[in-house]
Design an enzyme around this catalytic site. Structure first.
Site, PDB file in Angstrom:
ATOM      1  N   GLY A   1       0.801  -1.160  -0.001  1.00 53.21           N
ATOM      2  CA  GLY A   1      -0.209  -0.052   0.130  1.00 53.21           C
ATOM      3  C   GLY A   1       0.924   1.328  -0.009  1.00 53.21           C
TER       4      GLY A   1
ATOM      5  CE  LYS B   1      -6.920   5.378  11.013  1.00 53.70           C
ATOM      6  NZ  LYS B   1      -6.128   6.661  10.679  1.00 53.70           N
TER       7      LYS B   1
END
Length: 314
Positions: free
Chosen positions: A13, A140
């Site tokens: 990524g 998160k």
């Protein structure tokens, strides 16, 4: 001190590939998770990138987050796990897949540090965030709770703004290139943000993995010369380019109104930009005793200043 063996999840990524590079540069035995289904005809670019990591000395470990047994086996080979799974809506929003990674780390029982995919605003300070963008922060925090409930040693990296998305475009949405004639200024343009070269994010991240000062703490990346207002960014670009841009101020209510009737990606972007450029969410707090600032911990890192970064765009 012996350097930890590191497994990078999401190594192909945008930030993950830089983390792999930083691991290798800093002398860590580096493992990169490779999904078994990757290969020619599926995602040849990712495969070529993985093979380039291998050529540089990394080990490719075949497993996926959906293969619990394989994931546990991969985790057992290392001391540290760094996740760089995507959390942005235009690339693929995969943060909650990390719950499977947390389960594997918990079962393996050998990991001395886990760094989940954060690398942006600190979600613990974004409980007030606007919908729909707050989903990123909520997810998160869900990952953080799972880590802490499992008593997994951890470090959270708050990297603020990746320069490529916020720097050379002078904070303009829907473009990555510097404006040619006019620039939209958020409010009075004096709210401070923090802009990070992505390679520096990776460097600071890997510096922290064996550092006892970073254990179970949030590390903020706040190199002092990269704490800049939008006006300061604009001034740097005008000096470099020799062009004076027309400044068009946008007040907060007008900016928020631009969210209405648009797609999810734009709504998320408007919310995040609002928090950064109108609220000052990156700089409107002090770092407390349970947190650390990376440039103070690692003064040896020669981080890239934004005028240097923007020279690439001339």
């Amino acid at each position: 001190m012996e350097k930890s063996r590191v497994l990078v999840v999401g190594g192909t990524g945008y930030i993950g590939r830089r983390i792999v590079k930083a691991c290798l540069v800093q002398g860590h035995e580096t493992y990169v998770l490779m999904r078994p289904e990757i290969g020619p005809g599926l995602d040849v670019e990712k495969l070529q990138l993985l093979l380039s990591f291998k050529a540089q000395g990394a080990w490719l470990v075949e497993a996926s987050v959906d293969d619990h047994r394989g994931l546990v086996a991969a985790v057992k080979q290392v001391d540290v796990v760094v996740s760089a799974m995507s959390g942005v809506h235009f690339r693929g929003h995969k943060l909650l897949l990390q719950l499977k990674l947390v389960e594997a780390i918990k079962e393996a029982g050998n990991v001395k540090r886990f760094l989940p995919s954060e690398f942006g605003m600190d979600p613990a300070r974004m409980k007030h965030a606007l919908e729909p963008g707050r989903i990123t922060f909520n997810e998160k925090m869900e990952i953080r709770r799972a880590i802490e409930e499992a008593n997994i040693p951890h470090t959270y990296i708050s990297a603020n703004c990746f320069a490529a998305y916020f720097g050379p475009n002078l904070g303009q949405m829907r473009t990555l290139l510097p404006p040619k004639e006019k620039v939209h200024v958020y409010g009075d343009g004096n709210i401070k943000g923090i802009f990070m070269d992505e390679d520096d994010v990776a460097t600071y991240t890997i510096k922290s993995i064996d550092d006892p000062r970073a254990l179970n703490k949030t590390i903020y990346l706040r190199p002092p010369e990269n704490i800049l207002s939008q006006n300061e960014l604009i001034a740097k670009w005008e000096k470099l380019s020799g062009k004076v841009l027309e400044k068009i101020p946008i007040q907060s209510d007008e900016f928020l109104a631009s969210m209405k009737g648009t797609d999810l990606t734009n709504q998320v972007g408007v919310g995040h930009f609002y928090h950064i450029f109108y609220e000052g969410c990156l700089t409107n707090f002090d770092i407390n005793e349970n947190e650390e600032e990376a440039s103070l911990l690692y003064p040896d890192v020669q981080y890239t200043r934004m005028d240097e970064y923007m020279k690439r765009y001339l």
